[in-house]
Write an enzyme that holds these catalytic residues in place. Structure first.
Site, PDB file in Angstrom:
ATOM      1  N   GLY A 193       2.207 -19.965   8.534  1.00  0.00           N
ATOM      2  CA  GLY A 193       2.028 -19.404  10.002  1.00  0.00           C
ATOM      3  C   GLY A 193       3.732 -19.727  11.117  1.00  0.00           C
ATOM      4  O   GLY A 193       3.955 -20.830  10.734  1.00  0.00           O
ATOM      5  N   CYS A 240       4.922 -21.890   2.649  1.00  0.00           N
ATOM      6  CA  CYS A 240       5.573 -22.273   4.114  1.00  0.00           C
ATOM      7  C   CYS A 240       4.983 -23.942   4.064  1.00  0.00           C
ATOM      8  O   CYS A 240       5.396 -24.575   4.691  1.00  0.00           O
ATOM      9  CB  CYS A 240       5.737 -21.490   4.498  1.00  0.00           C
ATOM     10  SG  CYS A 240       7.105 -20.881   5.148  1.00  0.00           S
ATOM     11  N   TYR A 241       4.670 -22.984   6.223  1.00  0.00           N
ATOM     12  CA  TYR A 241       3.890 -23.872   6.720  1.00  0.00           C
ATOM     13  C   TYR A 241       2.762 -24.649   5.996  1.00  0.00           C
ATOM     14  O   TYR A 241       3.137 -25.885   6.248  1.00  0.00           O
ATOM     15  CB  TYR A 241       3.305 -23.043   8.094  1.00  0.00           C
ATOM     16  CG  TYR A 241       2.215 -24.600   8.744  1.00  0.00           C
ATOM     17  CD1 TYR A 241       2.617 -24.549  10.034  1.00  0.00           C
ATOM     18  CD2 TYR A 241       0.615 -24.206   9.256  1.00  0.00           C
ATOM     19  CE1 TYR A 241       2.765 -25.503  10.855  1.00  0.00           C
ATOM     20  CE2 TYR A 241       0.555 -24.961   9.904  1.00  0.00           C
ATOM     21  CZ  TYR A 241       1.116 -25.636  10.821  1.00  0.00           C
ATOM     22  OH  TYR A 241       0.382 -26.740  11.391  1.00  0.00           O
ATOM     23  N   HIS A 263       8.183 -17.185  -0.160  1.00  0.00           N
ATOM     24  CA  HIS A 263       6.892 -16.954  -0.269  1.00  0.00           C
ATOM     25  C   HIS A 263       6.483 -16.309  -1.385  1.00  0.00           C
ATOM     26  O   HIS A 263       7.565 -15.322  -1.203  1.00  0.00           O
ATOM     27  CB  HIS A 263       6.744 -16.395   0.938  1.00  0.00           C
ATOM     28  CG  HIS A 263       6.377 -16.659   2.555  1.00  0.00           C
ATOM     29  ND1 HIS A 263       5.589 -17.197   3.522  1.00  0.00           N
ATOM     30  CD2 HIS A 263       7.098 -16.661   3.258  1.00  0.00           C
ATOM     31  CE1 HIS A 263       5.113 -17.794   4.518  1.00  0.00           C
ATOM     32  NE2 HIS A 263       6.997 -17.319   4.875  1.00  0.00           N
ATOM     33  N   GLU A 278       3.904 -14.857  -2.522  1.00  0.00           N
ATOM     34  CA  GLU A 278       3.242 -13.800  -2.130  1.00  0.00           C
ATOM     35  C   GLU A 278       4.091 -12.133  -1.950  1.00  0.00           C
ATOM     36  O   GLU A 278       3.602 -11.122  -2.649  1.00  0.00           O
ATOM     37  CB  GLU A 278       1.908 -13.599  -1.345  1.00  0.00           C
ATOM     38  CG  GLU A 278       2.939 -13.669   0.245  1.00  0.00           C
ATOM     39  CD  GLU A 278       3.416 -15.511   0.607  1.00  0.00           C
ATOM     40  OE1 GLU A 278       3.381 -15.217   2.095  1.00  0.00           O
ATOM     41  OE2 GLU A 278       3.233 -16.383  -0.283  1.00  0.00           O
ATOM     42  N   SER A 306      -5.709  12.109  10.175  1.00  0.00           N
ATOM     43  CA  SER A 306      -3.817  12.010  10.593  1.00  0.00           C
ATOM     44  C   SER A 306      -3.337  12.551   9.767  1.00  0.00           C
ATOM     45  O   SER A 306      -2.796  13.084   9.738  1.00  0.00           O
ATOM     46  CB  SER A 306      -3.047  10.829  10.884  1.00  0.00           C
ATOM     47  OG  SER A 306      -3.601  10.423   9.665  1.00  0.00           O
ATOM     48  N   GLY A 307      -4.416  12.690   8.041  1.00  0.00           N
ATOM     49  CA  GLY A 307      -3.776  13.315   6.889  1.00  0.00           C
ATOM     50  C   GLY A 307      -2.533  12.328   6.602  1.00  0.00           C
ATOM     51  O   GLY A 307      -2.157  12.820   4.880  1.00  0.00           O
ATOM     52  N   GLY A 308      -2.884  11.740   6.462  1.00  0.00           N
ATOM     53  CA  GLY A 308      -1.732  10.563   5.680  1.00  0.00           C
ATOM     54  C   GLY A 308      -3.057   9.426   4.982  1.00  0.00           C
ATOM     55  O   GLY A 308      -3.897  10.252   4.581  1.00  0.00           O
ATOM     56  N   VAL A 309      -2.661   9.016   3.838  1.00  0.00           N
ATOM     57  CA  VAL A 309      -3.013   8.330   2.589  1.00  0.00           C
ATOM     58  C   VAL A 309      -4.831   7.717   3.484  1.00  0.00           C
ATOM     59  O   VAL A 309      -5.064   7.656   2.989  1.00  0.00           O
ATOM     60  CB  VAL A 309      -2.129   6.959   2.484  1.00  0.00           C
ATOM     61  CG1 VAL A 309      -2.755   6.529   1.049  1.00  0.00           C
ATOM     62  CG2 VAL A 309      -0.807   8.308   1.851  1.00  0.00           C
ATOM     63  N   ASP A 310      -3.910   6.921   4.503  1.00  0.00           N
ATOM     64  CA  ASP A 310      -4.900   6.142   5.235  1.00  0.00           C
ATOM     65  C   ASP A 310      -6.314   7.147   5.719  1.00  0.00           C
ATOM     66  O   ASP A 310      -7.103   5.865   5.245  1.00  0.00           O
ATOM     67  CB  ASP A 310      -4.451   5.426   6.146  1.00  0.00           C
ATOM     68  CG  ASP A 310      -3.425   4.085   5.371  1.00  0.00           C
ATOM     69  OD1 ASP A 310      -3.074   3.732   3.759  1.00  0.00           O
ATOM     70  OD2 ASP A 310      -2.070   4.056   6.727  1.00  0.00           O
ATOM     71  N   SER A 311      -5.915   7.492   6.785  1.00  0.00           N
ATOM     72  CA  SER A 311      -6.879   8.578   6.913  1.00  0.00           C
ATOM     73  C   SER A 311      -8.050   8.840   6.073  1.00  0.00           C
ATOM     74  O   SER A 311      -9.230   9.313   5.999  1.00  0.00           O
ATOM     75  CB  SER A 311      -6.516   9.314   8.521  1.00  0.00           C
ATOM     76  OG  SER A 311      -6.078  10.353   7.614  1.00  0.00           O
ATOM     77  N   THR A 312      -7.043  10.186   5.380  1.00  0.00           N
ATOM     78  CA  THR A 312      -7.449  10.161   4.244  1.00  0.00           C
ATOM     79  C   THR A 312      -8.651   9.545   3.450  1.00  0.00           C
ATOM     80  O   THR A 312      -9.789  10.025   2.757  1.00  0.00           O
ATOM     81  CB  THR A 312      -7.177  11.326   3.181  1.00  0.00           C
ATOM     82  OG1 THR A 312      -5.900  11.842   4.445  1.00  0.00           O
ATOM     83  CG2 THR A 312      -7.301  11.894   2.425  1.00  0.00           C
ATOM     84  N   LYS A 324      -1.064  -0.780   0.995  1.00  0.00           N
ATOM     85  CA  LYS A 324      -1.310   0.793   1.494  1.00  0.00           C
ATOM     86  C   LYS A 324      -0.978   0.465  -0.024  1.00  0.00           C
ATOM     87  O   LYS A 324      -1.601   1.558  -0.172  1.00  0.00           O
ATOM     88  CB  LYS A 324       0.348   1.230   2.196  1.00  0.00           C
ATOM     89  CG  LYS A 324       0.843   2.429   1.697  1.00  0.00           C
ATOM     90  CD  LYS A 324       0.056   3.869   2.412  1.00  0.00           C
ATOM     91  CE  LYS A 324       0.567   3.666   4.194  1.00  0.00           C
ATOM     92  NZ  LYS A 324      -0.065   4.271   5.002  1.00  0.00           N
TER      93      LYS A 324
END
Length: 509
Positions: free
Chosen positions: A55, A82-83, A169, A171, A223-229, A365
Site C-alpha cells: 500500500g 511490503c506494507y 513483491h 506476486e 475496439s477490436g482489441g482483446v479485452d472488448s472482443t 491481460k
C-alpha cells in the site's frame, strides 16, 4: 457451493488484485477484502490463509490503515507483503522507519536460513522491490530469513506462529520464483487445497451477466482489441441477440485498423455496427495538451456517442472491456493513488444514462487471453498487443493534430510490421511508437533539417502491472530506424525507450 478462500486484505496496493490473481493461478479461490475486516467475518469465511497487501501509506503516519490486531492470534497463516510486512512489524511491537536508501525495481535476495517458505528455491534470486520504508527492529519472537542490499529484514518469520513477511513483491512477474514462494506459503504453510479454475470464472460470469441484464439490451463499446472482443463473446454467450456491438472510429486508430476490426467481427458473425466520428473527437481535442484532459474528453465523447447509438436499440447497459490495471491506475480501488485516468474508468461522466457492464474488471491481460481461448476467440485477435482506448491521442505528446497523426501512424506501422517480420511481435508484451513534442537538428542529403523525433517502446510483461524494456536486437532497431527516417516525411531522429515500470508507465501519457 462455499469455497474456502485465501483472503487478501487490501491496503490500497496497485498489486492487490495481482496477489489474488496469483493465488487463483495456483488453483485456490481468493477474495479481496477490506483491510479492517472483522474477526467474525474472517471466521465465517474459513480462509486457508490471510495475505496483507502492499500500500502507499506509511505505518507511522496518522490514520495509516491497520488490520484488526487480533488476526495474528487466530492461528491462521499470515503473509505480509511490503506494507503488509511493515504493518505486522509495527502492530506486534517492532519498528519501521523511512529508509535512507529506497529500493525500486530489481534487487537480489539472499536466503539466510532454511525454511519451508523457500522449499525448492535457490539461496539467491532476483526480487522486485518498491518501498521507501523498511523494518529496522523486529518484534519479539521474529527472525530474519533473508536480506537484500538495502533490507536486512527482506523476509521475516515468527519462530512459533505461521506469521511471515516479505519486503518484496512475489506476486509480480519480475520476481524470480515468486509463484513458487506463494505456492509454498499456500500449500506447505497454509495446507490449502485446489478449488478454482478459469472455467469457473466463465461459468460464474455468464450467470452473473444473465442475472444483471435479464431481458435488457446491451450495447458493446467495441475496439477490436482483446479485452472488448472477449467481453463481447462472453456476453453474447450469456444474452445472445440482446447484445449490440458498436465500433467507434474516433480518428485516433492505427493504420488500416478500422477495416481490420470490421473484418474480424464479420468473420465471427457477431452483431456489428461501425460509427465514424473522427471529426467530433478531433474537434474536441483541438488545443488540448494535458494528457489527463485528453483522456477525460475522449471518455466523455465515447459515452455521448454510445448513448446516442443505444437509443436506436433501446439499450440499458454499456459493455466495456475494462481490465484491472485500468481500474488500479485510475485509483478505482480504495486507497490507491491516481496514476493516469483511463477513458473507460475515471474518464466517464458522473451522470451517465447507461449502466456499466464490465465482466473482465477483475482480470489481467493474460487471464483475458486464457478466457478468450476457452471461448474459441481467434488467435489473431488474442495475440494483438494492448492498445489504449484513447488511441494515438496519448501517444502524441501535446496537442493532437491531423498531420501528427499521419506521421505517427506511418512510424508505428513500420515498427509493428518489422516486429512481425523479424519474429519479435509475439515475444514482446507491447510495442509501439510515440511522437515527441520536440524537433531536432539533422542532416539529410547534405542539407540541414529541423524535424520531429519518434520514440520506440517495447516492453516485456505478463500482466501490465510491471514491465521491463525489451532487449531488441541492435540490427533490428537499426533497420527500423532507417525505414522510419527514409519513409516517414517529417522525422529525422528515432530513439528507443529503456525505462521499466516502475518507475515509468508503459504508455508515455
Amino acid at each position: 457451493m462455499h469455497k474456502r478462500p485465501v483472503l487478501v486484505l487490501n491496503f490500497g496496493s496497485q498489486y492487490v488484485q495481482l496477489i489474488a490473481r496469483r493465488v487463483r493461478e495456483l488453483g485456490v479461490y481468493s477474495e479481496i477484502v477490506p483491510y479492517n475486516i472483522s474477526l467474525e467475518e474472517i471466521k465465517e469465511k474459513e480462509p486457508y490463509c490471510l495475505i496483507l497487501s502492499g500500500g502507499p501509506a506509511s505505518v507511522y503516519e496518522k490514520d495509516a490503515p491497520m488490520p484488526k490486531p487480533d488476526i495474528y492470534q487466530m492461528g491462521i497463516p499470515v503473509l505480509g507483503i511490503c506494507y503488509g510486512l511493515q504493518v505486522m512489524v509495527h502492530q506486534l511491537g517492532g519498528l519501521v522507519e523511512r529508509a535512507q536508501k529506497q529500493e525500486y525495481g530489481r534487487s537480489r535476495l539472499r536466503v539466510l536460513a532454511e525454511d519451508e517458505l523457500f522449499r525448492g528455491l535457490p539461496v539467491e534470486f532476483d526480487v522486485w522491490m518498491s518501498h521507501a520504508d523498511k523494518a529496522v527492529r523486529l518484534p519479539e519472537g521474529f527472525e530474519s530469513l533473508a536480506s537484500s542490499e538495502n533490507s536486512v529484514y527482506a523476509v521475516i518469520k515468527h519462530k512459533e506462529k505461521p506469521l511471515y513477511g516479505v519486503q518484496f513483491h512475489p506476486e509480480v512477474a519480475h520476481t524470480s520464483f515468486g509463484s513458487e514462494l506463494l505456492k509454498n506459503f499456500l500449500f506447505v504453510v497454509g495446507n490449502a487445497e485446489k478449488n478454482w479454475s478459469m472455467g469457473d470464472f466463465i461459468q460464474e460470469k455468464t450467470e452473473d451477466i444473465k442475472r444483471r441484464v435479464g431481458n435488457g439490451k446491451v450495447v458493446c463499446a467495441l475496439s477490436g482489441g482483446v479485452d472488448s472482443t472477449v467481453s463481447a463473446v462472453l456476453t453474447h454467450r450469456a444474452i445472445g441477440e440482446n447484445l449490440y456491438c458498436i465500433f467507434v472510429n474516433h480518428g485516433l486508430l492505427r493504420k488500416c485498423e478500422a477495416e481490420e476490426v470490421e473484418g474480424y467481427f464479420r468473420h465471427m458473425c457477431l452483431p456489428f455496427k461501425r460509427v465514424d466520428a473522427q471529426e467530433l473527437f478531433l474537434q474536441r481535442l483541438k488545443g488540448v495538451e494535458d494528457p489527463e484532459e485528453k483522456r477525460r474528453i475522449i471518455g466523455h465523447t465515447f459515452i455521448e456517442v454510445f448513448e446516442k447509438e443505444s437509443k436506436s436499440v433501446g439499450a440499458d447497459f454499456l459493455l466495456q472491456g475494462t481490465l484491472y490495471p485500468d481500474v488500479v491506475e485510475s485509483a478505482g480501488i480504495p486507497g490507491a493513488k491516481v496514476i493516469k485516468t483511463h477513458h473507460n474508468v475515471g474518464g466517464l461522466p458522473e451522470r451517465m444514462k447507461l449502466k456499466l457492464l464490465e465482466p473482465l474488471r477483475e482480470l489481467f491481460k493474460d487471464e483475458v487471453r486464457e478466457v478468450g481461448r476457452l471461448l474459441n476467440v481467434p488467435e489473431a485477435i488474442l495475440k494483438r498487443h494492448p492498445f489504449p482506448g484513447p488511441g494515438l491521442a496519448i501517444r502524441i505528446l501535446g496537442e493532437v493534430k491531423e498531420e501528427d497523426l499521419k506521421i505517427l501512424r506511418e512510424a508505428d506501422s513500420i515498427f509493428i510490421e518489422e516486429c512481425k517480420s523479424w519474429g519479435l511481435y509475439d515475444k514482446v508484451w507491447q510495442a509501439f511508437a510515440v511522437l515527441l513534442p520536440v524537433k531536432s537538428v539533422g542532416v539529410m542529403g547534405d542539407v540541414r533539417t529541423y524535424e520531429r523525433v519518434v520514440g520506440l517502446r517495447a516492453v516485456d510483461s505478463s500482466d501490465g502491472m510491471t514491465a521491463d524494456w525489451s532487449r531488441l536486437p541492435y540490427e533490428f532497431l537499426d533497420h527500423v530506424m532507417r525505414r522510419i527516417i527514409n519513409e516517414v516525411e517529417g522525422v529525422n531522429r528515432v530513439v528507443y525507450d529503456v525505462s521499466s515500470k516502475p518507475p515509468a508507465t508503459i504508455e508515455w501519457e
